[in-house]
Design an enzyme around this catalytic site. Structure first.
Site, mmCIF file in Angstrom:
data_model
loop_
_atom_site.group_PDB
_atom_site.id
_atom_site.type_symbol
_atom_site.label_atom_id
_atom_site.label_comp_id
_atom_site.label_asym_id
_atom_site.label_seq_id
_atom_site.Cartn_x
_atom_site.Cartn_y
_atom_site.Cartn_z
ATOM 1 N N HIS A 85 78.358 41.846 78.814
ATOM 2 C CA HIS A 85 78.336 40.381 78.896
ATOM 3 C C HIS A 85 78.834 39.892 80.256
ATOM 4 O O HIS A 85 78.205 39.043 80.903
ATOM 5 C CB HIS A 85 79.200 39.828 77.762
ATOM 6 C CG HIS A 85 79.100 38.360 77.528
ATOM 7 N ND1 HIS A 85 79.876 37.456 78.214
ATOM 8 C CD2 HIS A 85 78.343 37.626 76.674
ATOM 9 C CE1 HIS A 85 79.595 36.231 77.781
ATOM 10 N NE2 HIS A 85 78.669 36.312 76.847
ATOM 11 N N ASP A 102 85.675 36.963 81.838
ATOM 12 C CA ASP A 102 84.689 37.503 80.905
ATOM 13 C C ASP A 102 85.094 38.933 80.521
ATOM 14 O O ASP A 102 86.294 39.238 80.479
ATOM 15 C CB ASP A 102 83.302 37.454 81.575
ATOM 16 C CG ASP A 102 82.162 37.281 80.574
ATOM 17 O OD1 ASP A 102 82.032 38.149 79.693
ATOM 18 O OD2 ASP A 102 81.408 36.304 80.674
ATOM 19 N N SER A 149 76.257 31.214 76.945
ATOM 20 C CA SER A 149 76.946 32.125 77.872
ATOM 21 C C SER A 149 76.093 32.401 79.097
ATOM 22 O O SER A 149 76.626 32.600 80.189
ATOM 23 C CB SER A 149 77.211 33.468 77.206
ATOM 24 O OG SER A 149 78.324 33.388 76.356
#
Ligand SMILES: *[C@@H]1O[C@H](CO)[C@@H](O)[C@H](O)[C@H]1NC(C)=O
Ligand SMILES: *[C@@H]1O[C@H](CO)[C@@H](O)[C@H](O)[C@H]1NC(C)=O
Ligand SMILES: *[C@@H]1O[C@H](CO)[C@@H](O)[C@H](O)[C@H]1NC(C)=O
Ligand SMILES: *[C@@H]1O[C@H](CO)[C@@H](O)[C@H](O)[C@H]1NC(C)=O
Ligand SMILES: *[C@@H]1O[C@H](CO)[C@@H](O)[C@H](O)[C@H]1NC(C)=O
Length: 773
Positions: free
Chosen positions: A224, A147, A552
């Site tokens: 994220h 990620d 996600s």
């Protein structure tokens, strides 16, 4: 004469609109770009020997070892063999001709796709005999997260009370910009970053939109990666909230599992394939148990599993071959069909669902009528009634009426909008994007707030400082009627409250990418749904906890459950873990009604929305039977797709060939899909008993409409001699028609276990129908 690459350059320059595009096309035209040369399974145990073979191969192409070494970005040598290098098109073609090469592809870039959700899924800390306490909260399992990196100072990564790093860990903690080895601990056991591919393409790493920063290190400038990692394996953090909303005990699904961080996505969430493969290669060597990848593309999937754009598919193949479960997000391109991504059968592909959190915000009109919308708003400046206007009534001169109704950029007259609360309605565009655009138009024009009417009110975007309230069309229309009937309409917006258990849930989220799997219709995707709407989890320094929505966010929920299952059943294959999760999934909501899917006409969710259904971790721990598979099955699958024996023989060390080209429907998935059912068709499945040794199961079938289904045998009796049993399912079309997809299920039951798989069929008359529709 202009050579092909010269012509590209000319076309490229005229296309050169924004900086990134310009750089990308320039790099391509300037004669060399990054290619991934994939060599399949590594042919030698010693990584150095594998690396040398890459150098030798490149030297033959460049004619000089020095030039070869300069061109190479990564040697993939642990999980599989291959390399990423800067090559001209001619060189790439020459390499592709070499017999040991499986394929050569230009390196592509992909996009990235918030703690009520764990209680919601029934994983309550402190409950004796629950999955969570039986496996000691996932202690010792290592989850690799590919990620945007990690914010190591977040409280979610404290290693209080955790034992030493598991001895199987063979990875590293790499330092870099604002990150050093002391940032790893017994929670973050390793952290690495991979940027050569993105730098080769863009000339540097792009910056995060929010923090306007990036760090050449595992540090997360985006948030994220920190969010997904803390969702999967965050430690217990008391009193976590976003401005007081969602206040509670934050934690990951496997709060004592360890994290291995592989940063391969940069800035706003751009992930280059060469970097992604390097991350997979490291993770496979380092000894992770699970790989969690919330990355994909919202473009239609490219053909092939081993060819174009399929770095995740290739990386995952080699990981799964070594017993590592790979979980990926299915994409945010819903609700339209055929957009689901990461569709390889060895991957667990995740859809997103809503949870039972709601964030009601009261809208009190000047006539004292109170209506309820949803927002994430805890700012100041609420007090009292404010002037309320309909956006179309304050359009800028000459603005198109439909654009002012939906508050498109530049459509409002700021003199008239200033200080007011503006009502807008979504237009034909994606309601999420429209909501963002409308809020920025209204706030940009000096509006005090926005009430935004749209057909789904589940996807909230935090505008914490000024109210941006979503309402459904019914309420939007009522507010509009009030405005039209009132001389000086006003409204007051109250602070958001966080409410739990008051909304019907789960529902498949509007944005969640839907099946069928356009790469192979007969491999059902997505596999499973998990919470992915308004999820609160840790962020980077500038936002300690925040709400986010997307597949996600759903992906790390499944990764955590896979980690708990791996801890409970260390010898289960990735296919067995997937089967346990899929066959025990729930298809009804908390009130016993069918789970619905947002985004279309009101309808029950079907397997194209959520695969087997909504994840139920405690039931997955004890599935009774599993549909197991190994590498040989995946190879047969590739054979049935028409890959050549020579391409496949390089994927695995064991010699394999494609003598029998079976049908894709024969792959032992925990689902059966027949997309071109023309005549009676029989497929078989094999189930392995993982429950009590002596056990008798009976079958129950719900046939898809228009199809008769029979199962042979109807009873399966397991004992110590019969651990795995095969059954055959025959599908017979009732009418000769060009049908549409229809859905059913096949369930084995022994009184204790309910092992359910989805059935998907489409009756056709012409053989070619499936191909042309
Ligand atoms: C790196 O380590 C040194 C000494 O261990 C420490 O003083 C410094 O603050 C660390 N830097 C970061 C970014 O953590
Ligand atoms: C918990 O968080 C809230 C909101 O951020 C804060 O007002 C409160 O003081 C905190 N309580 C404790 C015990 O930390
Ligand atoms: C609304 O309620 C307030 C206080 O309850 C009252 O003073 C006011 O007159 C009411 N307004 C209308 C239009 O009913
Ligand atoms: C905005 O509205 C004001 C007041 O009605 C008007 O004078 C002005 O021309 C408008 N401007 C635009 C750009 O529409
Ligand atoms: C197909 O199966 C049905 C039973 O569902 C049977 O009646 C029919 O005869 C079969 N057709 C053929 C061609 O075998």
């Amino acid at each position: 004469m202009i050579s092909p690459s010269r012509r590209n350059l000319v076309a490229g320059l005229s296309l050169c609109v924004i900086l990134f595009l310009c750089l990308g096309i320039y790099a391509e035209a300037e004669s060399s770009r990054v290619y991934i040369v994939y060599l399949g399974e590594r042919q030698h145990e010693d990584p150095q020997v594998v690396v040398n073979s890459h150098h030798d191969l490149l030297t033959t192409i460049f004619g000089s070892k020095k030039a070869a070494l300069e061109s190479i970005l990564y040697s993939y040598k642990h999980g599989f063999s291959g390399f990423a290098a800067r090559l001209t098109e001619t060189q790439a073609r020459a390499i592709a001709e070499l017999p040991e090469v499986v394929h050569v592809i230009p390196s592509q870039t992909h996009k990235l796709h918030t703690t009520r959700s764990w209680d919601y899924l029934g994983l309550h800390p402190g409950t004796p005999d629950s999955l969570l306490s039986t496996v000691n909260y996932g202690d010792g399992v290592i989850i690799g997260v590919i990620d945007t990196g990690i914010w190591p100072e977040s409280q979610s990564f404290n290693d209080e009370g955790l034992g030493a790093v598991p001895s199987k860990w063979r990875g590293r903690c790499d330092g870099g910009e604002l990150f050093n080895t002391s940032n790893c601990n017994n929670k973050i056991v390793g952290a690495r970053f991979f940027a050569k591919g993105i730098i080769a393409k863009l000339g540097g790493v792009p910056l995060s939109l929010e923090s306007k920063r990036e760090y050449l290190s595992p540090r997360d400038a985006n948030g994220h990666g920190t969010h997904t990692a803390s969702t999967a394996a965050g430690s217990f953090v008391r009193n976590a909230s976003f401005g007081g909303l969602g206040l509670g005990l934050a934690r990951g699904g496997a709060p004592r599992a360890r994290l291995a961080i592989y940063k391969a996505c940069w800035g706003p969430g751009v992930c280059d394939a060469a970097d992604m493969l390097a991350a997979f290669d490291s993770a496979i060597r380092d000894g992770v148990d699970i790989i969690s990848v919330s990355v994909g593309t919202d473009q239609p999937p490219q053909p092939g599993y081993l060819d174009n754009q399929n770095d995740r598919s290739i990386g995952a193949f080699h990981a799964v071959a070594r017993g590592i479960t790979v979980v990926c997000s299915g994409g945010n391109a819903g609700p339209f069909p055929q957009k689901v991504t990461n569709g390889a059968p060895w991957i667990m592909t995740v859809a997103a669902s809503t949870i039972d959190r709601s964030l009601p915000t009261a809208i009190t009109l000047g006539n004292n009528r109170t209506l309820i919308g949803q927002s994430i708003y805890f700012g100041k400046g609420v007090g009292g009634q404010k002037s309320l206007v309909f956006s179309a009534d304050i359009a800028r001169d000459n603005a198109d009426p439909s654009s002012s109704t939906s508050c498109d950029a530049g459509s409002l007259n700021s003199t008239l909008a200033k200080g007011k609360i503006v009502l807008c309605f979504t237009g034909a565009n994606d309601p999420r994007e429209q909501y963002l655009i409308a809020a920025s138009t209204v706030f940009g024009a000096g509006g005090a707030g926005i009430i935004f009417a749209m057909h789904t009110i589940n996807i909230l975007i935090p505008f914490s400082l000024r109210p941006a309230v979503q309402v459904d069309y019914e309420i939007g229309t009522e507010i509009l009627a009030y405005i039209k009937a009132t001389r000086d309409p006003t409204t007051m917006i109250s602070l958001t409250h966080d409410t739990i258990g008051k909304v019907v849930s789960p529902k498949v989220a509007y944005f969640s990418s839907r099946g069928p799997n356009s790469l192979s219709l007969d491999v059902l995707k997505p596999d499973i749904a998990a919470p992915g709407v308004n999820i609160l989890a840790a962020g980077s320094g500038f936002k300690p906890f925040f709400f986010d929505s997307g597949t996600s966010m759903a992906c790390p929920h499944v990764s955590a459950v896979a980690a708990l299952l791996k801890s409970l059943h260390p010898h289960w294959s990735p296919a067995a873990i997937k089967s346990a999760i899929v066959t025990t999934a729930s298809v009804t909501n908390r009130f016993g009604g069918p789970i619905t899917a947002e985004g279309g006409p009101r309808k029950s969710a079907d397997p194209f929305d959520f695969g087997g259904g909504h994840i139920d971790p405690n039931r997955a721990a004890n599935p009774g039977l599993v549909y197991d598979m190994g590498v040989a099955d995946y190879v047969q699958f590739l054979c049935s797709l028409g890959y050549s024996s020579s391409a496949i023989s390089r994927l695995t060390v064991k010699a394999t060939s494609c003598e029998a080209r079976g049908s894709v429907s024969e792959l032992n998935l925990p689902s059966i899909t027949i997309s071109g059912l023309k005549k009676n068709t029989t497929v078989s499945r094999t189930v392995t008993n993982v429950g009590p040794v002596r056990s008798t199961y009976r079958v129950k079938v719900e046939a898809p409409s228009g199809v008769r289904v029979s199962v042979e045998p109807q009873t399966l009796s397991f004992n110590n001699k019969a651990e795995s049993l095969t059954f055959r399912v025959t599908f017979s079309p009732v009418h000769e028609i060009q049908g549409d997809f229809s859905f059913g299920s096949l369930t084995w039951m022994n009184g204790e276990h309910v092992v359910r798989i989805p059935l998907v069929t489409r009756v056709v008359i012409q053989d070619s129908y499936a191909d042309i529709s």
